[in-house]
Design a protein around this motif. Structure first.
Motif, mmCIF file in Angstrom:
data_model
loop_
_atom_site.group_PDB
_atom_site.id
_atom_site.type_symbol
_atom_site.label_atom_id
_atom_site.label_comp_id
_atom_site.label_asym_id
_atom_site.label_seq_id
_atom_site.Cartn_x
_atom_site.Cartn_y
_atom_site.Cartn_z
ATOM 1 N N GLY A 113 0.800 -1.221 0.000
ATOM 2 C CA GLY A 113 0.000 0.000 0.000
ATOM 3 C C GLY A 113 0.829 1.265 0.000
ATOM 4 O O GLY A 113 0.351 2.317 0.446
ATOM 5 N N ILE A 114 2.058 1.202 -0.517
ATOM 6 C CA ILE A 114 2.932 2.370 -0.600
ATOM 7 C C ILE A 114 2.695 3.067 -1.933
ATOM 8 O O ILE A 114 2.808 2.442 -2.996
ATOM 9 N N ALA A 115 2.354 4.333 -1.897
ATOM 10 C CA ALA A 115 2.039 5.081 -3.110
ATOM 11 C C ALA A 115 3.295 5.315 -3.943
ATOM 12 O O ALA A 115 4.392 5.501 -3.406
ATOM 13 N N ARG A 116 3.128 5.315 -5.260
ATOM 14 C CA ARG A 116 4.257 5.586 -6.144
ATOM 15 C C ARG A 116 4.801 6.987 -5.888
ATOM 16 O O ARG A 116 4.039 7.945 -5.754
ATOM 17 N N GLY A 117 6.117 7.070 -5.797
ATOM 18 C CA GLY A 117 6.757 8.350 -5.562
ATOM 19 C C GLY A 117 6.946 8.692 -4.100
ATOM 20 O O GLY A 117 7.547 9.723 -3.786
ATOM 21 N N LYS A 119 8.967 8.538 -1.536
ATOM 22 C CA LYS A 119 10.358 8.174 -1.304
ATOM 23 C C LYS A 119 10.654 7.865 0.159
ATOM 24 O O LYS A 119 11.501 7.029 0.465
ATOM 25 N N ALA A 120 9.951 8.544 1.055
ATOM 26 C CA ALA A 120 10.158 8.277 2.481
ATOM 27 C C ALA A 120 9.741 6.847 2.818
ATOM 28 O O ALA A 120 10.433 6.135 3.563
ATOM 29 N N LEU A 127 15.071 -0.112 4.601
ATOM 30 C CA LEU A 127 15.777 -0.342 5.859
ATOM 31 C C LEU A 127 15.413 -1.683 6.501
ATOM 32 O O LEU A 127 16.155 -2.188 7.355
ATOM 33 N N GLU A 128 14.277 -2.258 6.093
ATOM 34 C CA GLU A 128 13.898 -3.557 6.643
ATOM 35 C C GLU A 128 14.905 -4.647 6.259
ATOM 36 O O GLU A 128 14.970 -5.693 6.906
ATOM 37 N N ASN A 129 15.696 -4.400 5.194
ATOM 38 C CA ASN A 129 16.789 -5.320 4.887
ATOM 39 C C ASN A 129 17.683 -5.514 6.103
ATOM 40 O O ASN A 129 18.209 -6.609 6.333
ATOM 41 N N TYR A 130 17.876 -4.437 6.856
ATOM 42 C CA TYR A 130 18.824 -4.461 7.967
ATOM 43 C C TYR A 130 18.182 -4.932 9.264
ATOM 44 O O TYR A 130 18.862 -5.077 10.282
ATOM 45 N N ASN A 131 16.875 -5.194 9.224
ATOM 46 C CA ASN A 131 16.212 -5.947 10.276
ATOM 47 C C ASN A 131 16.080 -7.408 9.874
ATOM 48 O O ASN A 131 15.457 -8.199 10.585
ATOM 49 N N PHE A 132 16.640 -7.739 8.715
ATOM 50 C CA PHE A 132 16.595 -9.094 8.152
ATOM 51 C C PHE A 132 15.157 -9.573 7.980
ATOM 52 O O PHE A 132 14.888 -10.764 7.995
#
Length: 231
Positions: A113-117, A119-120, A127-132
């Motif tokens: 549900g993240i709108a296109r554009g 960026k935040a 950053l969820e990559n770094y929460n694995f």
């Protein structure tokens, strides 16, 4: 058993695993037992490599060790620090490669549900990559510097076999180049020698099948789009 039937059965297993596997972005907290992890590793160890060099070395962080690593790499990433790949990342995506990247990204963002554009929201999800992605285990794959790109290619084959072995044993995985953006931190954190080069990470565990982020699947190009036969 007829030889053709046996062959079809064998490749059918591989096709099933390849079709089932996807990049899991939400995991259950349940730990994977050591015997299962070692089964994955023993299977992946059969990976072919240049001159049988078997350049991959693997760190498996679990429990408190994983949590200490998670906090360290998340802190660096959230401050915008790092960005020290050992291997040069793609300079840019163009043409069909850009199209495929966008399709994959928009599938992820639309599912969440993240709108296109936005960026935040993109950055927050990255950053969820770094929460694995909540995985209870993370593997770091690294290779020997003198072997250069061929060592990294061999590690890529190892990563693929690791993921297929994990899939066969009921586990979910996600390969993460994002972790390799912080190769310096990884070397320091795990006290790796200077001649080791970080290829990527793999977060793994049991997939949270109920989470919406795990509901979509990326597409694949046809053989006709990727192969040229010369006779």
């Amino acid at each position: 058993m007829d030889a053709q039937v046996e062959q079809n059965d064998r490749i059918g297993v591989l096709e099933e695993l390849l079709n089932e596997r996807y990049s899991v972005r939400a995991f259950l907290p349940q730990q994977v037992d050591r015997a299962t992890i070692e089964h994955v590793l023993a299977t992946a160890q059969r990976t072919a490599s240049w001159c049988n060099s078997q350049p991959w070395q693997v760190i498996i962080a679990s429990g408190e060790a994983k949590e200490r690593f998670r906090k360290a790499i998340y802190a660096e990433a959230s401050k915008g620090l790092g960005d020290d790949f050992d291997f040069t990342p793609p300079r840019e995506y163009v043409g069909v490669y850009l199209d495929r990247r966008r399709e994959s990204g928009f599938q992820l963002y639309n599912t969440l549900g993240i709108a296109r554009g936005d960026k935040a929201a993109y950055a927050k999800q990255a950053l969820e990559n770094y929460n694995f992605f909540g995985a209870p285990h993370v593997a770091i794959i690294h290779t020997n510097e003198p072997l250069g790109i061929y060592g990294a290619i061999d590690c890529g084959a190892y990563v693929s076999n690791f993921m297929l072995a994990a899939q066969a044993l009921g586990l979910g995985t996600i390969p993460q180049a994002a972790l390799a953006r912080h190769s310096g931190l990884i070397r320091r954190h795990f006290d790796l020698p200077d001649d080791r080069r970080v290829v990527c990470g793999i977060s793994f565990g049991y997939a949270d099948h109920a989470h919406k982020v795990n509901s979509y699947r990326t597409s694949r190009a046809s053989v006709a789009e990727t192969v040229t036969f010369v006779e």
